[in-house]
Design a protein around this motif. Structure first.
Motif, PDB file in Angstrom:
ATOM      1  N   ASP A 187      -7.786 -24.069  21.103  1.00  0.00           N
ATOM      2  CA  ASP A 187      -7.134 -22.773  20.892  1.00  0.00           C
ATOM      3  C   ASP A 187      -7.955 -21.896  19.952  1.00  0.00           C
ATOM      4  O   ASP A 187      -8.014 -20.672  20.117  1.00  0.00           O
ATOM      5  N   THR A 188      -8.569 -22.515  18.942  1.00  0.00           N
ATOM      6  CA  THR A 188      -9.387 -21.779  17.981  1.00  0.00           C
ATOM      7  C   THR A 188     -10.574 -21.130  18.679  1.00  0.00           C
ATOM      8  O   THR A 188     -10.876 -19.952  18.471  1.00  0.00           O
ATOM      9  N   VAL A 189     -11.266 -21.903  19.524  1.00  0.00           N
ATOM     10  CA  VAL A 189     -12.419 -21.376  20.248  1.00  0.00           C
ATOM     11  C   VAL A 189     -11.986 -20.276  21.208  1.00  0.00           C
ATOM     12  O   VAL A 189     -12.642 -19.235  21.323  1.00  0.00           O
ATOM     13  N   LYS A 190     -10.880 -20.467  21.886  1.00  0.00           N
ATOM     14  CA  LYS A 190     -10.346 -19.457  22.798  1.00  0.00           C
ATOM     15  C   LYS A 190     -10.078 -18.149  22.062  1.00  0.00           C
ATOM     16  O   LYS A 190     -10.459 -17.067  22.529  1.00  0.00           O
ATOM     17  N   SER A 191      -9.440 -18.235  20.912  1.00  0.00           N
ATOM     18  CA  SER A 191      -9.128 -17.055  20.110  1.00  0.00           C
ATOM     19  C   SER A 191     -10.389 -16.332  19.663  1.00  0.00           C
ATOM     20  O   SER A 191     -10.476 -15.094  19.723  1.00  0.00           O
ATOM     21  N   GLN A 192     -11.386 -17.081  19.233  1.00  0.00           N
ATOM     22  CA  GLN A 192     -12.638 -16.474  18.782  1.00  0.00           C
ATOM     23  C   GLN A 192     -13.381 -15.807  19.929  1.00  0.00           C
ATOM     24  O   GLN A 192     -13.940 -14.717  19.767  1.00  0.00           O
ATOM     25  N   MET A 193     -13.390 -16.435  21.096  1.00  0.00           N
ATOM     26  CA  MET A 193     -14.066 -15.826  22.249  1.00  0.00           C
ATOM     27  C   MET A 193     -13.389 -14.520  22.648  1.00  0.00           C
ATOM     28  O   MET A 193     -14.062 -13.523  22.934  1.00  0.00           O
ATOM     29  N   ALA A 194     -12.068 -14.517  22.665  1.00  0.00           N
ATOM     30  CA  ALA A 194     -11.335 -13.301  23.014  1.00  0.00           C
ATOM     31  C   ALA A 194     -11.615 -12.200  22.004  1.00  0.00           C
ATOM     32  O   ALA A 194     -11.896 -11.050  22.370  1.00  0.00           O
ATOM     33  N   ALA A 195     -11.552 -12.542  20.719  1.00  0.00           N
ATOM     34  CA  ALA A 195     -11.757 -11.555  19.658  1.00  0.00           C
ATOM     35  C   ALA A 195     -13.160 -10.963  19.686  1.00  0.00           C
ATOM     36  O   ALA A 195     -13.347  -9.742  19.560  1.00  0.00           O
ATOM     37  N   LYS A 196     -14.174 -11.823  19.864  1.00  0.00           N
ATOM     38  CA  LYS A 196     -15.555 -11.344  19.844  1.00  0.00           C
ATOM     39  C   LYS A 196     -15.887 -10.508  21.074  1.00  0.00           C
ATOM     40  O   LYS A 196     -16.702  -9.590  21.014  1.00  0.00           O
ATOM     41  N   THR A 197     -15.223 -10.807  22.187  1.00  0.00           N
ATOM     42  CA  THR A 197     -15.418  -9.986  23.384  1.00  0.00           C
ATOM     43  C   THR A 197     -14.824  -8.600  23.185  1.00  0.00           C
ATOM     44  O   THR A 197     -15.448  -7.585  23.511  1.00  0.00           O
ATOM     45  N   ILE A 198     -13.626  -8.546  22.635  1.00  0.00           N
ATOM     46  CA  ILE A 198     -12.993  -7.254  22.358  1.00  0.00           C
ATOM     47  C   ILE A 198     -13.812  -6.469  21.342  1.00  0.00           C
ATOM     48  O   ILE A 198     -14.053  -5.262  21.507  1.00  0.00           O
TER      49      ILE A 198
ATOM     50  N   LYS B 112     -11.253 -15.356  30.838  1.00  0.00           N
ATOM     51  CA  LYS B 112     -10.668 -14.234  31.552  1.00  0.00           C
ATOM     52  C   LYS B 112      -9.651 -13.582  30.633  1.00  0.00           C
ATOM     53  O   LYS B 112      -8.631 -14.183  30.295  1.00  0.00           O
ATOM     54  N   LEU B 113      -9.947 -12.369  30.192  1.00  0.00           N
ATOM     55  CA  LEU B 113      -9.063 -11.689  29.251  1.00  0.00           C
ATOM     56  C   LEU B 113      -7.886 -11.038  29.948  1.00  0.00           C
ATOM     57  O   LEU B 113      -7.998 -10.519  31.062  1.00  0.00           O
ATOM     58  N   ALA B 114      -6.744 -11.048  29.275  1.00  0.00           N
ATOM     59  CA  ALA B 114      -5.636 -10.198  29.685  1.00  0.00           C
ATOM     60  C   ALA B 114      -6.024  -8.761  29.327  1.00  0.00           C
ATOM     61  O   ALA B 114      -6.907  -8.542  28.491  1.00  0.00           O
ATOM     62  N   ASP B 115      -5.390  -7.793  29.954  1.00  0.00           N
ATOM     63  CA  ASP B 115      -5.726  -6.391  29.708  1.00  0.00           C
ATOM     64  C   ASP B 115      -5.280  -6.006  28.295  1.00  0.00           C
ATOM     65  O   ASP B 115      -4.112  -5.721  28.056  1.00  0.00           O
ATOM     66  N   TYR B 116      -6.217  -6.027  27.372  1.00  0.00           N
ATOM     67  CA  TYR B 116      -5.862  -5.760  25.974  1.00  0.00           C
ATOM     68  C   TYR B 116      -5.572  -4.292  25.704  1.00  0.00           C
ATOM     69  O   TYR B 116      -4.954  -3.949  24.694  1.00  0.00           O
ATOM     70  N   LYS B 117      -5.986  -3.405  26.600  1.00  0.00           N
ATOM     71  CA  LYS B 117      -5.735  -1.977  26.389  1.00  0.00           C
ATOM     72  C   LYS B 117      -4.285  -1.602  26.683  1.00  0.00           C
ATOM     73  O   LYS B 117      -3.761  -0.637  26.133  1.00  0.00           O
ATOM     74  N   THR B 118      -3.637  -2.342  27.555  1.00  0.00           N
ATOM     75  CA  THR B 118      -2.252  -2.036  27.921  1.00  0.00           C
ATOM     76  C   THR B 118      -1.262  -3.102  27.463  1.00  0.00           C
ATOM     77  O   THR B 118      -0.065  -2.976  27.698  1.00  0.00           O
ATOM     78  N   PHE B 119      -1.751  -4.167  26.821  1.00  0.00           N
ATOM     79  CA  PHE B 119      -0.885  -5.286  26.440  1.00  0.00           C
ATOM     80  C   PHE B 119       0.227  -4.853  25.493  1.00  0.00           C
ATOM     81  O   PHE B 119      -0.003  -4.163  24.500  1.00  0.00           O
TER      82      PHE B 119
ATOM     83  N   ASP C 291     -20.164 -10.647  25.246  1.00  0.00           N
ATOM     84  CA  ASP C 291     -19.072 -10.506  26.201  1.00  0.00           C
ATOM     85  C   ASP C 291     -18.862 -11.846  26.896  1.00  0.00           C
ATOM     86  O   ASP C 291     -19.538 -12.170  27.877  1.00  0.00           O
ATOM     87  N   TYR C 292     -17.927 -12.625  26.405  1.00  0.00           N
ATOM     88  CA  TYR C 292     -17.689 -13.951  26.947  1.00  0.00           C
ATOM     89  C   TYR C 292     -17.059 -13.900  28.333  1.00  0.00           C
ATOM     90  O   TYR C 292     -17.187 -14.855  29.105  1.00  0.00           O
ATOM     91  N   GLU C 293     -16.390 -12.803  28.655  1.00  0.00           N
ATOM     92  CA  GLU C 293     -15.808 -12.696  29.991  1.00  0.00           C
ATOM     93  C   GLU C 293     -16.903 -12.477  31.033  1.00  0.00           C
ATOM     94  O   GLU C 293     -16.926 -13.144  32.072  1.00  0.00           O
ATOM     95  N   THR C 294     -17.812 -11.556  30.764  1.00  0.00           N
ATOM     96  CA  THR C 294     -18.932 -11.315  31.673  1.00  0.00           C
ATOM     97  C   THR C 294     -19.766 -12.573  31.863  1.00  0.00           C
ATOM     98  O   THR C 294     -20.271 -12.851  32.959  1.00  0.00           O
ATOM     99  N   ASP C 295     -19.882 -13.376  30.810  1.00  0.00           N
ATOM    100  CA  ASP C 295     -20.671 -14.608  30.877  1.00  0.00           C
ATOM    101  C   ASP C 295     -19.905 -15.772  31.493  1.00  0.00           C
ATOM    102  O   ASP C 295     -20.427 -16.894  31.580  1.00  0.00           O
ATOM    103  N   GLY C 296     -18.651 -15.527  31.899  1.00  0.00           N
ATOM    104  CA  GLY C 296     -17.895 -16.534  32.633  1.00  0.00           C
ATOM    105  C   GLY C 296     -17.153 -17.562  31.807  1.00  0.00           C
ATOM    106  O   GLY C 296     -16.731 -18.600  32.330  1.00  0.00           O
TER     107      GLY C 296
END
Length: 226
Positions: free
Chosen positions: A151-162, A68-75, A60-65
């Motif tokens: 951008d690549t790292v950002k995308s991977q962090m978001a994906a792995k957190t989800i 900051k993810l956008a709300d993927y459940k309502t996006f 969870d990259y967001e919990t680890d700081g």
């Protein structure tokens, strides 16, 4: 091994990763005026490709700081499906643009930058061009490549957190199919005895499993659009 189709060329040349191996990677720094940061780039086609040690390891990259993810459940994207032939990619890019990076994992951007340089060198060789000639032909700079690495790292962090939160896991029986999709292969492009994982690492990037998680996360987000 056959050359990969040009379908993935826009991925590395559009607007919108290989742990550095000590003693192997040749680094040089490019100072970019106005950005206030030193860009570490790698332009050595002879550097051997290796899979990143933590490729596919979810957290969870967001919990680890880190992000900051956008709300993927309502996006809900504002993009129009009829305007693109890559709906999943368009929706995912739109979602990731709404996320915010707080910090990058140590060495992650440099790793992504090295992968991108390997891709550019491979394309230059296939086109019979010098590396600098290829960049010039696309109006691409070292700064552009470095931003794409981020951008690549950002995308991977978001994906792995989800994936970590939602229980998305790689199905080993589908890995070859997913790598072919990511590489732009169809069945006629794959050699009978080709190791697709090795091909991906050699020609695309050091994080094939992370990239599959981006694919899985994009499919998850697309499912929320319906």
């Amino acid at each position: 091994m056959k050359k990969k189709k040009d379908v993935w060329m826009p991925v590395i040349l559009g607007v919108g990763f290989i742990a550095l191996v000590a003693g192997v990677v040749l680094l040089f720094c490019v100072w970019t005026p106005g950005t206030g940061e030193t860009i570490t780039s790698v332009n050595n086609p002879d550097v051997p490709a290796t899979e990143a040690a933590d490729d596919g390891v979810l957290k969870d990259y967001e919990t680890d700081g880190y992000i900051k993810l956008a709300d993927y459940k309502t996006f809900k994207t504002t993009e129009k499906k009829e305007d693109t032939d890559d709906w999943a990619g368009t929706v995912w890019d739109d979602y990731v643009s709404k996320c915010k990076v707080e910090k990058y994992p140590d060495g992650a951007v440099e790793e992504a930058n090295a992968d991108l340089h390997r891709q550019y060198n491979a394309f230059a060789e296939a086109a019979g061009m010098k590396y600098t000639e290829l960049l010039d032909s696309y109006g691409t700079t070292e700064e552009d490549i470095y931003e794409l690495a981020k951008d690549t790292v950002k995308s991977q962090m978001a994906a792995k957190t989800i994936a970590y939160r939602e229980g998305l896991r790689i199905d080993e029986s589908k890995v070859d199919e997913q790598l072919m999709l990511l590489m732009g292969y169809d069945e006629s492009d794959k050699d009978e005895d080709e190791d697709l994982m090795k091909s991906y690492i050699d020609t695309v990037g050091s994080r094939p499993k992370d990239d599959i998680y981006v694919l899985l996360a994009s499919e998850y987000i697309v499912g929320k659009q319906e």
